[in-house]
Design a protein around this motif. Structure first.
Motif, PDB file in Angstrom:
ATOM      1  N   PHE A 155       7.740  -7.937  -8.480  1.00  0.00           N
ATOM      2  CA  PHE A 155       7.080  -6.941  -7.634  1.00  0.00           C
ATOM      3  C   PHE A 155       5.639  -7.340  -7.397  1.00  0.00           C
ATOM      4  O   PHE A 155       5.069  -8.156  -8.129  1.00  0.00           O
ATOM      5  CB  PHE A 155       7.139  -5.544  -8.268  1.00  0.00           C
ATOM      6  N   ALA A 156       5.062  -6.747  -6.361  1.00  0.00           N
ATOM      7  CA  ALA A 156       3.646  -6.963  -6.044  1.00  0.00           C
ATOM      8  C   ALA A 156       3.185  -5.839  -5.123  1.00  0.00           C
ATOM      9  O   ALA A 156       3.991  -5.200  -4.442  1.00  0.00           O
ATOM     10  CB  ALA A 156       3.438  -8.305  -5.356  1.00  0.00           C
ATOM     11  N   ASP A 157       1.880  -5.603  -5.113  1.00  0.00           N
ATOM     12  CA  ASP A 157       1.288  -4.657  -4.174  1.00  0.00           C
ATOM     13  C   ASP A 157       0.957  -5.392  -2.882  1.00  0.00           C
ATOM     14  O   ASP A 157       0.631  -6.581  -2.894  1.00  0.00           O
ATOM     15  CB  ASP A 157       0.000  -4.058  -4.744  1.00  0.00           C
ATOM     16  N   ILE A 158       1.031  -4.659  -1.781  1.00  0.00           N
ATOM     17  CA  ILE A 158       0.644  -5.195  -0.481  1.00  0.00           C
ATOM     18  C   ILE A 158      -0.732  -4.629  -0.160  1.00  0.00           C
ATOM     19  O   ILE A 158      -0.941  -3.417  -0.228  1.00  0.00           O
ATOM     20  CB  ILE A 158       1.633  -4.770   0.621  1.00  0.00           C
ATOM     21  N   LYS A 159      -1.658  -5.510   0.182  1.00  0.00           N
ATOM     22  CA  LYS A 159      -3.013  -5.099   0.571  1.00  0.00           C
ATOM     23  C   LYS A 159      -3.436  -5.904   1.784  1.00  0.00           C
ATOM     24  O   LYS A 159      -3.467  -7.141   1.726  1.00  0.00           O
ATOM     25  CB  LYS A 159      -4.000  -5.317  -0.576  1.00  0.00           C
ATOM     26  N   ASN A 160      -3.735  -5.199   2.858  1.00  0.00           N
ATOM     27  CA  ASN A 160      -4.172  -5.856   4.100  1.00  0.00           C
ATOM     28  C   ASN A 160      -3.213  -6.957   4.545  1.00  0.00           C
ATOM     29  O   ASN A 160      -3.628  -8.037   4.949  1.00  0.00           O
ATOM     30  CB  ASN A 160      -5.590  -6.410   3.953  1.00  0.00           C
ATOM     31  N   GLY A 161      -1.930  -6.682   4.430  1.00  0.00           N
ATOM     32  CA  GLY A 161      -0.916  -7.606   4.926  1.00  0.00           C
ATOM     33  C   GLY A 161      -0.572  -8.772   4.022  1.00  0.00           C
ATOM     34  O   GLY A 161       0.211  -9.633   4.407  1.00  0.00           O
ATOM     35  N   THR A 162      -1.147  -8.818   2.814  1.00  0.00           N
ATOM     36  CA  THR A 162      -0.832  -9.919   1.900  1.00  0.00           C
ATOM     37  C   THR A 162      -0.341  -9.385   0.557  1.00  0.00           C
ATOM     38  O   THR A 162      -0.624  -8.239   0.178  1.00  0.00           O
ATOM     39  CB  THR A 162      -2.048 -10.840   1.654  1.00  0.00           C
ATOM     40  N   MET A 170      10.326 -17.136 -14.682  1.00  0.00           N
ATOM     41  CA  MET A 170       9.854 -16.325 -13.562  1.00  0.00           C
ATOM     42  C   MET A 170       9.128 -17.228 -12.575  1.00  0.00           C
ATOM     43  O   MET A 170       8.401 -18.131 -12.979  1.00  0.00           O
ATOM     44  CB  MET A 170       8.900 -15.241 -14.061  1.00  0.00           C
ATOM     45  N   TYR A 171       9.313 -16.939 -11.301  1.00  0.00           N
ATOM     46  CA  TYR A 171       8.669 -17.708 -10.238  1.00  0.00           C
ATOM     47  C   TYR A 171       7.788 -16.779  -9.415  1.00  0.00           C
ATOM     48  O   TYR A 171       8.228 -15.702  -9.017  1.00  0.00           O
ATOM     49  CB  TYR A 171       9.722 -18.363  -9.342  1.00  0.00           C
ATOM     50  N   HIS A 172       6.569 -17.199  -9.180  1.00  0.00           N
ATOM     51  CA  HIS A 172       5.641 -16.368  -8.410  1.00  0.00           C
ATOM     52  C   HIS A 172       5.881 -16.544  -6.921  1.00  0.00           C
ATOM     53  O   HIS A 172       6.348 -17.583  -6.470  1.00  0.00           O
ATOM     54  CB  HIS A 172       4.196 -16.708  -8.766  1.00  0.00           C
ATOM     55  N   VAL A 173       5.566 -15.493  -6.202  1.00  0.00           N
ATOM     56  CA  VAL A 173       5.684 -15.534  -4.749  1.00  0.00           C
ATOM     57  C   VAL A 173       4.487 -14.807  -4.150  1.00  0.00           C
ATOM     58  O   VAL A 173       4.019 -13.800  -4.684  1.00  0.00           O
ATOM     59  CB  VAL A 173       7.028 -14.940  -4.263  1.00  0.00           C
ATOM     60  N   SER A 174       3.968 -15.363  -3.085  1.00  0.00           N
ATOM     61  CA  SER A 174       2.868 -14.743  -2.360  1.00  0.00           C
ATOM     62  C   SER A 174       3.188 -14.879  -0.881  1.00  0.00           C
ATOM     63  O   SER A 174       4.124 -15.573  -0.494  1.00  0.00           O
ATOM     64  CB  SER A 174       1.542 -15.442  -2.684  1.00  0.00           C
ATOM     65  N   GLY A 175       2.408 -14.186  -0.056  1.00  0.00           N
ATOM     66  CA  GLY A 175       2.637 -14.317   1.374  1.00  0.00           C
ATOM     67  C   GLY A 175       2.088 -13.167   2.176  1.00  0.00           C
ATOM     68  O   GLY A 175       1.169 -12.468   1.737  1.00  0.00           O
ATOM     69  N   THR A 176       2.684 -12.988   3.354  1.00  0.00           N
ATOM     70  CA  THR A 176       2.227 -11.959   4.282  1.00  0.00           C
ATOM     71  C   THR A 176       3.372 -11.033   4.659  1.00  0.00           C
ATOM     72  O   THR A 176       4.541 -11.421   4.625  1.00  0.00           O
ATOM     73  CB  THR A 176       1.661 -12.586   5.569  1.00  0.00           C
ATOM     74  N   PRO A 185      -0.459  -6.642  10.393  1.00  0.00           N
ATOM     75  CA  PRO A 185      -0.435  -6.655   8.918  1.00  0.00           C
ATOM     76  C   PRO A 185      -0.189  -5.250   8.360  1.00  0.00           C
ATOM     77  O   PRO A 185      -0.736  -4.268   8.874  1.00  0.00           O
ATOM     78  CB  PRO A 185      -1.842  -7.127   8.537  1.00  0.00           C
ATOM     79  N   VAL A 186       0.646  -5.157   7.339  1.00  0.00           N
ATOM     80  CA  VAL A 186       0.892  -3.875   6.661  1.00  0.00           C
ATOM     81  C   VAL A 186      -0.346  -3.576   5.821  1.00  0.00           C
ATOM     82  O   VAL A 186      -0.710  -4.355   4.946  1.00  0.00           O
ATOM     83  CB  VAL A 186       2.162  -3.949   5.789  1.00  0.00           C
ATOM     84  N   PRO A 187      -1.030  -2.414   6.082  1.00  0.00           N
ATOM     85  CA  PRO A 187      -2.289  -2.118   5.383  1.00  0.00           C
ATOM     86  C   PRO A 187      -2.157  -1.980   3.864  1.00  0.00           C
ATOM     87  O   PRO A 187      -3.020  -2.441   3.120  1.00  0.00           O
ATOM     88  CB  PRO A 187      -2.740  -0.795   6.004  1.00  0.00           C
ATOM     89  N   ALA A 188      -1.092  -1.319   3.420  1.00  0.00           N
ATOM     90  CA  ALA A 188      -0.914  -1.070   1.980  1.00  0.00           C
ATOM     91  C   ALA A 188       0.577  -0.896   1.713  1.00  0.00           C
ATOM     92  O   ALA A 188       1.350  -0.558   2.609  1.00  0.00           O
ATOM     93  CB  ALA A 188      -1.679   0.180   1.555  1.00  0.00           C
ATOM     94  N   GLY A 189       0.970  -1.108   0.467  1.00  0.00           N
ATOM     95  CA  GLY A 189       2.376  -0.894   0.136  1.00  0.00           C
ATOM     96  C   GLY A 189       2.795  -1.580  -1.136  1.00  0.00           C
ATOM     97  O   GLY A 189       1.968  -1.976  -1.962  1.00  0.00           O
ATOM     98  N   ARG A 190       4.090  -1.731  -1.246  1.00  0.00           N
ATOM     99  CA  ARG A 190       4.689  -2.339  -2.438  1.00  0.00           C
ATOM    100  C   ARG A 190       5.883  -3.158  -1.983  1.00  0.00           C
ATOM    101  O   ARG A 190       6.594  -2.785  -1.055  1.00  0.00           O
ATOM    102  CB  ARG A 190       5.128  -1.269  -3.417  1.00  0.00           C
ATOM    103  N   ILE A 191       6.079  -4.256  -2.675  1.00  0.00           N
ATOM    104  CA  ILE A 191       7.209  -5.121  -2.394  1.00  0.00           C
ATOM    105  C   ILE A 191       7.932  -5.414  -3.708  1.00  0.00           C
ATOM    106  O   ILE A 191       7.289  -5.607  -4.737  1.00  0.00           O
ATOM    107  CB  ILE A 191       6.721  -6.407  -1.687  1.00  0.00           C
ATOM    108  N   GLU A 192       9.254  -5.352  -3.675  1.00  0.00           N
ATOM    109  CA  GLU A 192      10.071  -5.639  -4.854  1.00  0.00           C
ATOM    110  C   GLU A 192      11.011  -6.788  -4.524  1.00  0.00           C
ATOM    111  O   GLU A 192      11.514  -6.878  -3.400  1.00  0.00           O
ATOM    112  CB  GLU A 192      10.893  -4.420  -5.263  1.00  0.00           C
ATOM    113  N   PHE A 193      11.239  -7.628  -5.504  1.00  0.00           N
ATOM    114  CA  PHE A 193      12.170  -8.742  -5.382  1.00  0.00           C
ATOM    115  C   PHE A 193      13.308  -8.479  -6.360  1.00  0.00           C
ATOM    116  O   PHE A 193      13.192  -8.760  -7.551  1.00  0.00           O
ATOM    117  CB  PHE A 193      11.463 -10.066  -5.691  1.00  0.00           C
TER     118      PHE A 193
END
Length: 140
Positions: A60-67, A25-31, A38-46
């Motif tokens: 997957f990861a949660d989006i908080k304050n655009g990150t 597994m490879y981690h990913v972070s970003g904006t 910036p997207v205030p809140a959400g979810r991102i799936e890879f």
């Protein structure tokens, strides 16, 4: 005795070579931005792009304050051709379990992610709000 020694050697080899290890597994972070903000809140799936013959694990990861960061309560991805699925919300809700009202329709981006940890900049265009359907109250 010789058979027992062969069996023990085989078992030891499997353990040392990591036969019980799952996929890498490879981690990913970003904006993530929507219409430049910036997207205030959400979810991102890879999701692995099956059309490109990628069948690796989903991240997957949660989006908080655009990150976002898969290391913080998420899960890394398998790399290669990926369909990135983004859900964005306004982050305004009196319910702590809610992320608020959707600000755009689910948006997908196809990208070939490296087979190593990476940082990504993701932009959701203003046109993604065109297909948005917002619920207006309790259902039937």
């Amino acid at each position: 005795m010789r058979v027992l020694a062969c069996v023990l050697f085989s078992v030891a080899s499997l353990v040392l070579n990591g036969c019980n290890r799952g996929p890498t597994m490879y981690h990913v972070s970003g904006t993530v931005t929507f219409d430049g903000q910036p997207v205030p809140a959400g979810r991102i799936e890879f999701n692995p792009d099956f059309t490109q013959k990628n069948d690796g694990p989903q991240g997957f990861a949660d989006i908080k304050n655009g990150t976002f960061d898969t290391r913080k309560g998420g899960q890394g991805h398998g790399g290669g051709p990926i369909v990135i699925r983004i859900e964005g919300f306004d982050g305004k809700s009196s319910n702590p379990e809610s992320v608020g009202t959707p600000i755009f329709a689910v948006h997908e981006i196809k990208r070939d992610l490296p087979k190593e940890s990476s940082t990504q900049t993701l932009e959701v265009p203003k046109s993604a709000a065109a297909g948005l359907v917002v619920p207006t109250g309790p259902g039937p």
